[in-house]
Design an enzyme around this catalytic site. Sequence first.
Site, PDB file in Angstrom:
ATOM      1  N   ASP A 198       0.845  -1.201   0.000  1.00  0.00           N
ATOM      2  CA  ASP A 198       0.000   0.000   0.000  1.00  0.00           C
ATOM      3  C   ASP A 198       0.880   1.251   0.000  1.00  0.00           C
ATOM      4  OD1 ASP A 198      -2.231   1.866   0.579  1.00  0.00           O
ATOM      5  OD2 ASP A 198      -3.351   0.042   0.954  1.00  0.00           O
ATOM      6  N   HIS A 221       1.992   1.934  -3.245  1.00  0.00           N
ATOM      7  CA  HIS A 221       1.083   2.911  -3.844  1.00  0.00           C
ATOM      8  C   HIS A 221       1.643   4.328  -3.798  1.00  0.00           C
ATOM      9  CE1 HIS A 221      -2.577   0.030  -3.127  1.00  0.00           C
ATOM     10  NE2 HIS A 221      -1.625  -0.490  -3.861  1.00  0.00           N
TER      11      HIS A 221
END
Length: 382
Positions: A198, A221
């Site tokens: 993430d 991310h």
Amino acid sequence: MLRYSPLVLLQVLTLLRVSHCIDMQALLKAFTSACQSPSPSKVVIPKGEFKLGEIELRGPCKAPVEITLQGTVKADGNSIAGREKWVVFGNMNGFKLNGGGVFDGEGNAAWRTNNCHKTFECKKLPISIRFDFLVNAEIRDITSIDAKNFHINVLGAKNITMDNLKIFAPAESPNTDGIHMGRSDGIKILNTKIATGDDCISVGDGTKNLHVEKVTCGPGHGISVGSLGRYVHEQDVSGIRVINCTLEQTDNGLRIKTWPSAACSTTASDIHFQDIILKNVSNPILIDQEYCPWNQCNKQKPSTIKLVNISFKKVRGTSGNKDAVKLLCSKGYPCQNVEIGDIDIKYNGADGPATFQCSNVSPKLLGSQSPKACSGPVTKAL
Ligand SMILES: *[C@@H]1O[C@H](CO)[C@@H](O)[C@H](O)[C@H]1NC(C)=O
Ligand SMILES: *[C@@H]1O[C@H](CO)[C@@H](O)[C@H](O)[C@H]1NC(C)=O
Ligand SMILES: *[C@@H]1O[C@H](CO)[C@@H](O)[C@H](O)[C@H]1NC(C)=O
Ligand SMILES: *[C@@H]1O[C@H](CO)[C@@H](O)[C@H](O)[C@H]1NC(C)=O
């Protein structure tokens, strides 16, 4: 030999190795006596591999406490679903954590049964390391792997430096953000490598004066300010500097995201990115004021979060998709004073070339931009 001034009380934790578990009572006792000591003191967790259950080491303490983790601590199976934290360091002034050791969240089994991205019926998983309300803290030379949820969460900090951390989890592990923070003033993140499933770094509401330098991020991310505007009592964000960082194979690069029909009207200002290298990064530069995952909001109402004084300078490298730069600002509150400096982002895919989209923003241009600023037709956010 460890050498300290005579004033320093040295607390070497005598590990009672009950089937290779750290005796929680022994650790708490060592911490408590360090915390009660009137002079600075230190607790050492020696080399070796130990299981460790959920534990909170909180002050206030009489003098600074240093914890040196030399070995590897592994999250004991007990702290799986339904628990919100594994190890907490909280409410201390002058706290230090170092030693080259490893926090292993043992997330593998939990990720498979509890993917909150795919279903809403998921239990909360523990954040590996929480730093709550620390003042003047230094966290150095620590590794965190395979957290079940976020690796590190910083809340209510004032002046905390995180230097030379390594944070790793597989690219497909859900919600394993590297460092998340909120309500904190004066966080530095330096010389750190983050590769997770993430956000590498996510900046929550109430963050002020964050300095990120020489961080390598990816997979993951990317580096994200927000999401902002989801909750009612959020605070402003200001003074964010991200410099000399490298992003590799990330799903986003440098991102600011706010919810439409936001629950509050805050301002995020003075946010600057400079000297950033991109290696196959999708959505390398993205302001998204229509962030609305799983359609949980009313997209018709523009975001009420104001974005002011923002710059992206010297950002170069390759994009993993054609959306090299997307500045999608709120039609209710257009972004103010956005500066775009030298940008050189290439995309070699068949659906190319790279585009640069602008909506509700007139960026001030400095130096040169490739792709050409605001030349692309605006397509929806993600
Ligand atoms: C921040 O914390 C560090 C580490 O404790 C300390 O050396 C430094 O003086 C602090 N800075 C300020 C401005 O208080
Ligand atoms: C990034 O690092 C280079 C080389 O050390 C340095 O010249 C440059 O000033 C740094 N960028 C910023 C914004 O500090
Ligand atoms: C934006 O920058 C200008 C010029 O430096 C400054 O006067 C203004 O206060 C800043 N706005 C915010 C919200 O930080
Ligand atoms: C670039 O990233 C995409 C996914 O975003 C991936 O499919 C592709 O293999 C990567 N290309 C290279 C050269 O690494």
